[in-house]
Design a protein around this motif. Structure first.
Motif, PDB file in Angstrom:
ATOM      1  N   SER A 118       0.352  -0.348  -6.762  1.00 29.14           N
ATOM      2  CA  SER A 118       1.122   0.865  -6.503  1.00 29.14           C
ATOM      3  C   SER A 118       2.466   0.528  -5.868  1.00 29.14           C
ATOM      4  CB  SER A 118       0.331   1.811  -5.594  1.00 29.14           C
ATOM      5  OG  SER A 118       1.096   2.940  -5.261  1.00 29.14           O
ATOM      6  N   HIS A 119       2.441  -0.057  -4.643  1.00 33.64           N
ATOM      7  CA  HIS A 119       3.696  -0.368  -3.974  1.00 33.64           C
ATOM      8  C   HIS A 119       3.467  -1.242  -2.745  1.00 33.64           C
ATOM      9  CE1 HIS A 119       2.109   3.168  -1.875  1.00 33.64           C
ATOM     10  NE2 HIS A 119       2.792   2.766  -0.818  1.00 33.64           N
ATOM     11  N   PHE A 120       4.561  -1.906  -2.316  1.00 35.27           N
ATOM     12  CA  PHE A 120       4.605  -2.599  -1.039  1.00 35.27           C
ATOM     13  C   PHE A 120       5.246  -1.662  -0.035  1.00 35.27           C
ATOM     14  CE2 PHE A 120       5.065  -6.396  -3.870  1.00 35.27           C
ATOM     15  CZ  PHE A 120       3.916  -7.057  -3.492  1.00 35.27           C
ATOM     16  N   PHE A 121       4.908  -1.801   1.227  1.00 37.25           N
ATOM     17  CA  PHE A 121       5.592  -1.042   2.273  1.00 37.25           C
ATOM     18  C   PHE A 121       5.426  -1.763   3.597  1.00 37.25           C
ATOM     19  CE2 PHE A 121       1.274   0.446   2.351  1.00 37.25           C
ATOM     20  CZ  PHE A 121       1.003   0.658   3.690  1.00 37.25           C
ATOM     21  N   GLU A 122       6.227  -1.349   4.558  1.00 39.14           N
ATOM     22  CA  GLU A 122       6.089  -1.844   5.924  1.00 39.14           C
ATOM     23  C   GLU A 122       6.248  -0.667   6.865  1.00 39.14           C
ATOM     24  OE1 GLU A 122      10.136  -3.704   7.361  1.00 39.14           O
ATOM     25  OE2 GLU A 122       9.532  -4.594   5.460  1.00 39.14           O
ATOM     26  N   GLY A 123       6.079  -0.901   8.130  1.00 35.16           N
ATOM     27  CA  GLY A 123       6.210   0.180   9.094  1.00 35.16           C
ATOM     28  C   GLY A 123       5.156   0.079  10.178  1.00 35.16           C
ATOM     29  N   PRO A 124       5.079   1.097  11.028  1.00 32.25           N
ATOM     30  CA  PRO A 124       4.208   1.021  12.210  1.00 32.25           C
ATOM     31  C   PRO A 124       2.717   0.963  11.897  1.00 32.25           C
ATOM     32  CG  PRO A 124       5.154   3.218  12.004  1.00 32.25           C
ATOM     33  CD  PRO A 124       5.828   2.352  10.972  1.00 32.25           C
ATOM     34  N   TYR A 125       2.297   1.478  10.736  1.00 38.11           N
ATOM     35  CA  TYR A 125       0.863   1.477  10.458  1.00 38.11           C
ATOM     36  C   TYR A 125       0.303   0.073  10.247  1.00 38.11           C
ATOM     37  CZ  TYR A 125       0.651   6.566  10.002  1.00 38.11           C
ATOM     38  OH  TYR A 125       0.679   7.914  10.247  1.00 38.11           O
ATOM     39  N   ILE A 126       1.130  -0.880   9.906  1.00 37.61           N
ATOM     40  CA  ILE A 126       0.634  -2.243   9.678  1.00 37.61           C
ATOM     41  C   ILE A 126       0.175  -2.858  11.002  1.00 37.61           C
ATOM     42  CG2 ILE A 126       1.271  -4.554   8.884  1.00 37.61           C
ATOM     43  CD1 ILE A 126       3.151  -2.998   6.881  1.00 37.61           C
ATOM     44  N   ALA A 127       1.048  -2.873  11.993  1.00 38.81           N
ATOM     45  CA  ALA A 127       0.670  -3.416  13.308  1.00 38.81           C
ATOM     46  C   ALA A 127      -0.445  -2.577  13.935  1.00 38.81           C
ATOM     47  CB  ALA A 127       1.883  -3.465  14.232  1.00 38.81           C
ATOM     48  N   SER A 128      -0.392  -1.279  13.732  1.00 45.50           N
ATOM     49  CA  SER A 128      -1.414  -0.401  14.296  1.00 45.50           C
ATOM     50  C   SER A 128      -2.781  -0.670  13.661  1.00 45.50           C
ATOM     51  CB  SER A 128      -1.001   1.059  14.092  1.00 45.50           C
ATOM     52  OG  SER A 128      -1.876   1.918  14.767  1.00 45.50           O
ATOM     53  N   THR A 129      -2.800  -0.927  12.358  1.00 47.51           N
ATOM     54  CA  THR A 129      -4.061  -1.259  11.672  1.00 47.51           C
ATOM     55  C   THR A 129      -4.631  -2.556  12.221  1.00 47.51           C
ATOM     56  OG1 THR A 129      -3.352  -0.120   9.659  1.00 47.51           O
ATOM     57  CG2 THR A 129      -5.137  -1.724   9.433  1.00 47.51           C
ATOM     58  N   GLU A 130      -3.783  -3.570  12.367  1.00 46.74           N
ATOM     59  CA  GLU A 130      -4.255  -4.846  12.919  1.00 46.74           C
ATOM     60  C   GLU A 130      -4.811  -4.661  14.327  1.00 46.74           C
ATOM     61  OE1 GLU A 130      -0.746  -7.404  12.336  1.00 46.74           O
ATOM     62  OE2 GLU A 130      -2.092  -8.642  11.113  1.00 46.74           O
TER      63      GLU A 130
END
Length: 194
Positions: free
Chosen positions: A94-106
């Motif tokens: 679908s797509h690549f993305f970045e943002g606050p949810y990445i660090a929050s998920t980790e």
């Protein structure tokens, strides 16, 4: 206790690997962290993404599988994520993305690993509240692509969470769903029939 991450469908993983290997896909993604990354980018921690389309006043939820999300790691940290979706022809990138949810998920996954009970991690999106949670499902042997949140499952709101809901604080589904239901239920206007 370790988390029991369900295996992602092999075709979903292949689509992400193909996209990572395509300079065009990475360049068009407009994710600066992925473009600047040094060394190989590897997809890790595949999580099924479920969507909570409707909350009823009784708090009963209906979910559907929307895709799989892979955190993209370069070196010691995750720099982006990749989403896949199910199409009539099978799994597709679908797509690549970045943002606050990445660090929050980790962060939420690290928190979950310290819990005494084993869980199966999933992501649960609540589009009507612009909310994403880490869904910790109590049945570790379940198929990660099906099912609904059980009353004893945990939901960990990811940051940024909606106002009034603390990010990274685990809530039992039985406690959080009524709060969410109240948030999405329209309040009748004064003078309108109830």
């Amino acid at each position: 206790m370790p988390l029991h991450v369900p295996p992602a469908p092999a075709p979903a993983l292949r689509t992400v690997l193909t996209a990572l290997g395509s300079p065009t896909a990475v360049r068009e993604a407009r994710t600066p962290s992925l473009l600047r990354s040094q060394g190989p980018a590897t997809p890790e921690l595949p999580l099924p993404v479920h969507v909570l389309d409707e909350l009823s006043p009784a708090g009963v939820s209906a979910t559907r599988l929307a895709g799989w999300r892979f955190l993209i790691r370069c070196g010691e940290r995750s720099v982006a994520a990749a989403d896949t979706m199910l199409t009539p022809d099978g799994w597709a990138f679908s797509h690549f993305f970045e943002g606050p949810y990445i660090a929050s998920t980790e962060r939420a996954l690290r928190q979950a690993e310290t819990m005494s009970q084993p869980y199966q991690p999933r992501l649960l999106s609540v589009p009507s509240l612009y909310m994403l949670t880490l869904w910790l499902h109590g049945d570790c042997t379940a198929d990660g692509t099906t099912g609904h949140p059980a009353a004893t499952d945990l939901l960990v709101p990811l940051a940024p969470a909606p106002p009034g809901i603390a990010a990274h604080r685990p809530h039992r589904v039985a406690e959080l769903l009524p709060v969410l239901t109240h948030r999405v239920t329209p309040v009748p206007l004064l003078g309108s029939p109830a």
